[in-house]
Design a protein around this motif. Structure first.
Motif, PDB file in Angstrom:
ATOM      1  N   MET A 238      -0.887  22.032 -48.001  1.00  0.00           N
ATOM      2  CA  MET A 238      -0.268  21.605 -46.772  1.00  0.00           C
ATOM      3  C   MET A 238      -1.333  21.451 -45.684  1.00  0.00           C
ATOM      4  N   ARG A 239      -1.356  20.318 -45.045  1.00  0.00           N
ATOM      5  CA  ARG A 239      -2.314  20.029 -43.969  1.00  0.00           C
ATOM      6  C   ARG A 239      -1.761  20.434 -42.636  1.00  0.00           C
ATOM      7  N   LYS A 240      -2.659  20.992 -41.808  1.00  0.00           N
ATOM      8  CA  LYS A 240      -2.245  21.312 -40.443  1.00  0.00           C
ATOM      9  C   LYS A 240      -2.594  20.127 -39.545  1.00  0.00           C
ATOM     10  N   ASN A 241      -1.739  19.822 -38.653  1.00  0.00           N
ATOM     11  CA  ASN A 241      -2.005  18.747 -37.704  1.00  0.00           C
ATOM     12  C   ASN A 241      -2.798  19.326 -36.528  1.00  0.00           C
ATOM     13  N   VAL A 242      -3.969  18.792 -36.329  1.00  0.00           N
ATOM     14  CA  VAL A 242      -4.817  19.215 -35.213  1.00  0.00           C
ATOM     15  C   VAL A 242      -4.578  18.238 -34.066  1.00  0.00           C
ATOM     16  N   PRO A 243      -4.335  18.762 -32.887  1.00  0.00           N
ATOM     17  CA  PRO A 243      -4.061  17.867 -31.745  1.00  0.00           C
ATOM     18  C   PRO A 243      -5.344  17.217 -31.219  1.00  0.00           C
ATOM     19  N   TRP A 244      -5.911  16.299 -31.973  1.00  0.00           N
ATOM     20  CA  TRP A 244      -7.187  15.666 -31.622  1.00  0.00           C
ATOM     21  C   TRP A 244      -7.134  14.978 -30.263  1.00  0.00           C
ATOM     22  N   LEU A 245      -6.052  14.372 -29.981  1.00  0.00           N
ATOM     23  CA  LEU A 245      -5.942  13.661 -28.705  1.00  0.00           C
ATOM     24  C   LEU A 245      -6.017  14.632 -27.527  1.00  0.00           C
ATOM     25  N   GLY A 246      -5.390  15.767 -27.640  1.00  0.00           N
ATOM     26  CA  GLY A 246      -5.445  16.789 -26.585  1.00  0.00           C
ATOM     27  C   GLY A 246      -6.837  17.370 -26.426  1.00  0.00           C
ATOM     28  N   ILE A 247      -7.510  17.624 -27.548  1.00  0.00           N
ATOM     29  CA  ILE A 247      -8.878  18.155 -27.508  1.00  0.00           C
ATOM     30  C   ILE A 247      -9.816  17.132 -26.871  1.00  0.00           C
ATOM     31  N   LEU A 248      -9.686  15.882 -27.274  1.00  0.00           N
ATOM     32  CA  LEU A 248     -10.518  14.810 -26.717  1.00  0.00           C
ATOM     33  C   LEU A 248     -10.286  14.667 -25.214  1.00  0.00           C
ATOM     34  N   PHE A 249      -9.026  14.757 -24.798  1.00  0.00           N
ATOM     35  CA  PHE A 249      -8.704  14.665 -23.381  1.00  0.00           C
ATOM     36  C   PHE A 249      -9.325  15.829 -22.600  1.00  0.00           C
ATOM     37  N   ALA A 250      -9.228  17.046 -23.120  1.00  0.00           N
ATOM     38  CA  ALA A 250      -9.790  18.224 -22.448  1.00  0.00           C
ATOM     39  C   ALA A 250     -11.312  18.118 -22.328  1.00  0.00           C
ATOM     40  N   VAL A 251     -11.972  17.694 -23.399  1.00  0.00           N
ATOM     41  CA  VAL A 251     -13.432  17.529 -23.370  1.00  0.00           C
ATOM     42  C   VAL A 251     -13.812  16.443 -22.368  1.00  0.00           C
ATOM     43  N   SER A 252     -13.064  15.364 -22.336  1.00  0.00           N
ATOM     44  CA  SER A 252     -13.347  14.282 -21.379  1.00  0.00           C
ATOM     45  C   SER A 252     -13.191  14.769 -19.939  1.00  0.00           C
ATOM     46  N   CYS A 253     -12.152  15.564 -19.693  1.00  0.00           N
ATOM     47  CA  CYS A 253     -11.961  16.115 -18.339  1.00  0.00           C
ATOM     48  C   CYS A 253     -13.111  17.026 -17.947  1.00  0.00           C
ATOM     49  N   LEU A 254     -13.533  17.895 -18.859  1.00  0.00           N
ATOM     50  CA  LEU A 254     -14.649  18.799 -18.566  1.00  0.00           C
ATOM     51  C   LEU A 254     -15.939  18.026 -18.285  1.00  0.00           C
ATOM     52  N   LEU A 255     -16.222  17.034 -19.106  1.00  0.00           N
ATOM     53  CA  LEU A 255     -17.428  16.227 -18.900  1.00  0.00           C
ATOM     54  C   LEU A 255     -17.357  15.456 -17.582  1.00  0.00           C
ATOM     55  N   SER A 256     -16.206  14.920 -17.260  1.00  0.00           N
ATOM     56  CA  SER A 256     -16.039  14.185 -15.997  1.00  0.00           C
ATOM     57  C   SER A 256     -16.258  15.100 -14.799  1.00  0.00           C
ATOM     58  N   CYS A 257     -15.719  16.310 -14.866  1.00  0.00           N
ATOM     59  CA  CYS A 257     -15.922  17.275 -13.771  1.00  0.00           C
ATOM     60  C   CYS A 257     -17.392  17.648 -13.640  1.00  0.00           C
ATOM     61  N   TRP A 258     -18.055  17.833 -14.757  1.00  0.00           N
ATOM     62  CA  TRP A 258     -19.478  18.181 -14.734  1.00  0.00           C
ATOM     63  C   TRP A 258     -20.310  17.053 -14.117  1.00  0.00           C
ATOM     64  N   VAL A 259     -20.038  15.823 -14.514  1.00  0.00           N
ATOM     65  CA  VAL A 259     -20.760  14.673 -13.975  1.00  0.00           C
ATOM     66  C   VAL A 259     -20.484  14.526 -12.480  1.00  0.00           C
ATOM     67  N   LEU A 260     -19.254  14.739 -12.059  1.00  0.00           N
ATOM     68  CA  LEU A 260     -18.913  14.674 -10.642  1.00  0.00           C
ATOM     69  C   LEU A 260     -19.677  15.739  -9.855  1.00  0.00           C
ATOM     70  N   PHE A 261     -19.737  16.948 -10.383  1.00  0.00           N
ATOM     71  CA  PHE A 261     -20.477  18.026  -9.735  1.00  0.00           C
ATOM     72  C   PHE A 261     -21.955  17.661  -9.584  1.00  0.00           C
ATOM     73  N   ILE A 262     -22.561  17.163 -10.639  1.00  0.00           N
ATOM     74  CA  ILE A 262     -23.977  16.777 -10.592  1.00  0.00           C
ATOM     75  C   ILE A 262     -24.188  15.666  -9.561  1.00  0.00           C
ATOM     76  N   TYR A 263     -23.302  14.680  -9.547  1.00  0.00           N
ATOM     77  CA  TYR A 263     -23.405  13.577  -8.602  1.00  0.00           C
ATOM     78  C   TYR A 263     -23.310  14.072  -7.158  1.00  0.00           C
ATOM     79  N   LEU A 264     -22.330  14.923  -6.871  1.00  0.00           N
ATOM     80  CA  LEU A 264     -22.166  15.436  -5.505  1.00  0.00           C
ATOM     81  C   LEU A 264     -23.343  16.310  -5.089  1.00  0.00           C
ATOM     82  N   HIS A 265     -23.856  17.100  -6.011  1.00  0.00           N
ATOM     83  CA  HIS A 265     -25.030  17.929  -5.724  1.00  0.00           C
ATOM     84  C   HIS A 265     -26.234  17.051  -5.384  1.00  0.00           C
ATOM     85  N   LEU A 266     -26.426  15.999  -6.146  1.00  0.00           N
ATOM     86  CA  LEU A 266     -27.531  15.075  -5.877  1.00  0.00           C
ATOM     87  C   LEU A 266     -27.353  14.383  -4.527  1.00  0.00           C
TER      88      LEU A 266
END
Length: 122
Positions: free
Chosen positions: A1-29
């Protein structure tokens, strides 16, 4: 039996974290660039005052150029922005000392502290 991994949710969370990090770096600069701009504007203002002065009256502005906001005050020492500000400061010091040589008729060398020591108390 295969477990369904919520790939879309994980991808969305990683994208949000990366976007926040890039925004922080941009504002700091942006903040660092604004501080460097402020420092260079300050140097230009005092250089212009020194170049408009007569006799040894340019020593006061020279002292402000040399001793206010030293390297590492608003920028990380040795960073690209710090190097840019310090080149700007060195150019202003060179111009003011050339002006002081012309106005006073004396040559006290290229060290601004020598000029400040000699004429600073006037």
């Amino acid at each position: 039996m295969r477990k369904n991994v919520p790939w879309l949710g994980i991808l969305f969370a990683v994208s949000c974290l990366l976007s926040c990090w890039v925004l922080f770096i941009y504002l700091h600069l942006r903040v660092l660039v604004a501080l460097a701009n402020d420092q260079t504007r300050f140097i230009v203002m005092w250089r212009d005052r020194a170049l408009a002065s007569k006799n040894a009256d340019g020593v006061g502005p020279l002292q402000m150029i040399v001793h206010e906001y030293p390297s590492g005050t608003k920028q990380f020492t040795g960073s690209s922005l710090d190097q840019m500000v310090e080149r700007h400061r060195a150019d202003a010091v060179r111009e003011v000392i050339a002006h002081l040589r012309k106005e006073t008729g004396k040559n006290l060398g290229n060290n601004p502290d020598t000029w400040i020591e000699k004429y600073g108390s006037q």
